[in-house]
Design an enzyme around this catalytic site. Sequence first.
Site, short mmCIF file in Angstrom:
data_model
loop_
_atom_site.label_atom_id
_atom_site.label_comp_id
_atom_site.label_asym_id
_atom_site.label_seq_id
_atom_site.Cartn_x
_atom_site.Cartn_y
_atom_site.Cartn_z
N ASP A 1 -16.17 -6.05 25.66
CA ASP A 1 -17.27 -5.29 25.08
C ASP A 1 -16.83 -3.92 24.58
O ASP A 1 -15.87 -3.33 25.06
CB ASP A 1 -18.38 -5.08 26.13
CG ASP A 1 -19.11 -6.36 26.44
OD1 ASP A 1 -19.98 -6.74 25.66
OD2 ASP A 1 -18.80 -6.98 27.48
N LYS A 2 -17.60 -3.41 23.62
CA LYS A 2 -17.34 -2.07 23.10
C LYS A 2 -18.00 -1.01 23.96
O LYS A 2 -17.33 -0.04 24.38
CB LYS A 2 -17.86 -1.96 21.66
CG LYS A 2 -17.70 -0.55 21.07
CD LYS A 2 -18.16 -0.49 19.63
CE LYS A 2 -17.96 0.92 19.07
NZ LYS A 2 -18.37 1.01 17.64
#
Length: 385
Positions: A80-81
């Site tokens: 995930d960012k």
Amino acid sequence: MLPFVPPIQTADLAPTLGTIGTRPEDFIVDEIPLYPASGSGEHLYVKLRKRELATPDLLRVVSRATRIKERDIGFAGMKDKHAITTQWLSFPKGCSDPSTWELPESVEVVEHTRHANKLRTGHLFGNRFQVRLVNLAPGFETRAAAIALRLRAEGLINYFGSQRFGINGRNLAAAMNVLFRQASTEEQDRDASARGGSRRFYAKFNPSVVQSEIFNRYAEQRVRLGKGQIFAGETVRLEGSPKTFIVEDEALERVRLLAGQLHLTGPIFGSGSRLPSGRTGELVTETLTALGLTHEHIKSFGRDARGSVRDLFVPLTDLTLSTDSAPPVDATRTPAIHQPTLLLEFTLPAGSYATQLIREFTHSDFFTGQRQVPTTREPSENAEG
């Protein structure tokens, strides 16, 4: 066509409500490799910790720092960012020592070693999560304890999360449209451009979306038949092994299932898949029919989407809960107001979605309750949720 919305296992229990906190520290993911690095070999293995960077962004950063082409950098899975995550990357022979890399503050080298082969997608055992929920309902501690007790006992139904289907589920409609129309190369190029990617990417991604929809629909029907039931003709996995086999003797295998020696699976139906026999075969047929799919459609997936199986349930024996107070939103306010939070810590195997577990606590909407961030880049599988 909108994706099927998986039911919530704990729908009969009071939810904690709430959402994942907005700080990167509220969503921490640590990658668990499929195998330990040997310490020797021509490939450099580097464990990196990144903050608010998606894996493609990380690859670009380290490519510039090492002068190694992105395609030559190996990785096991996407991360995930909007989180703090650690993951391993591999670099070919001749890569400079990590101590010489000039990296932004958002990227940190944790450790490095060597191994004989390049890291590839799938070389991943799982991920360890720390997720903090905020804006909780009164009495959330008692509610969370009841939900956790249920999930530890039953395991989590291994549905694909909404990330696989895109914002508001639009990936499924696009994938089905290409599948049914048997779109030309030019049409596929236009479709991919409009969605912010390449035809080559979507040639692999579209079938995976359809496979996920088939699995989710099948899983819901199979769970209704009972977790403790087993049927001749269905595929099961041996405990502690990736090996699977087709059930022949229901009575014998049910004893092994109840003893935890076997795991139920559902089909990732793709080219080369055989229709299961018996009751579970009927479920697959019903699922395909409901989607308007035939075996000819499945065959068209080609080698990019071969058939396989996926566990129906994910064990959550290490799920732990703890309460804390989040920092005040306005630090200048006197007195500072600290809001109670709930920290969930758990491990999931590769390909399982943390957001599905979070949903069991918050009872949030399948689409709007997820940690989705719009992107103009090619979407990742995002198996870690």
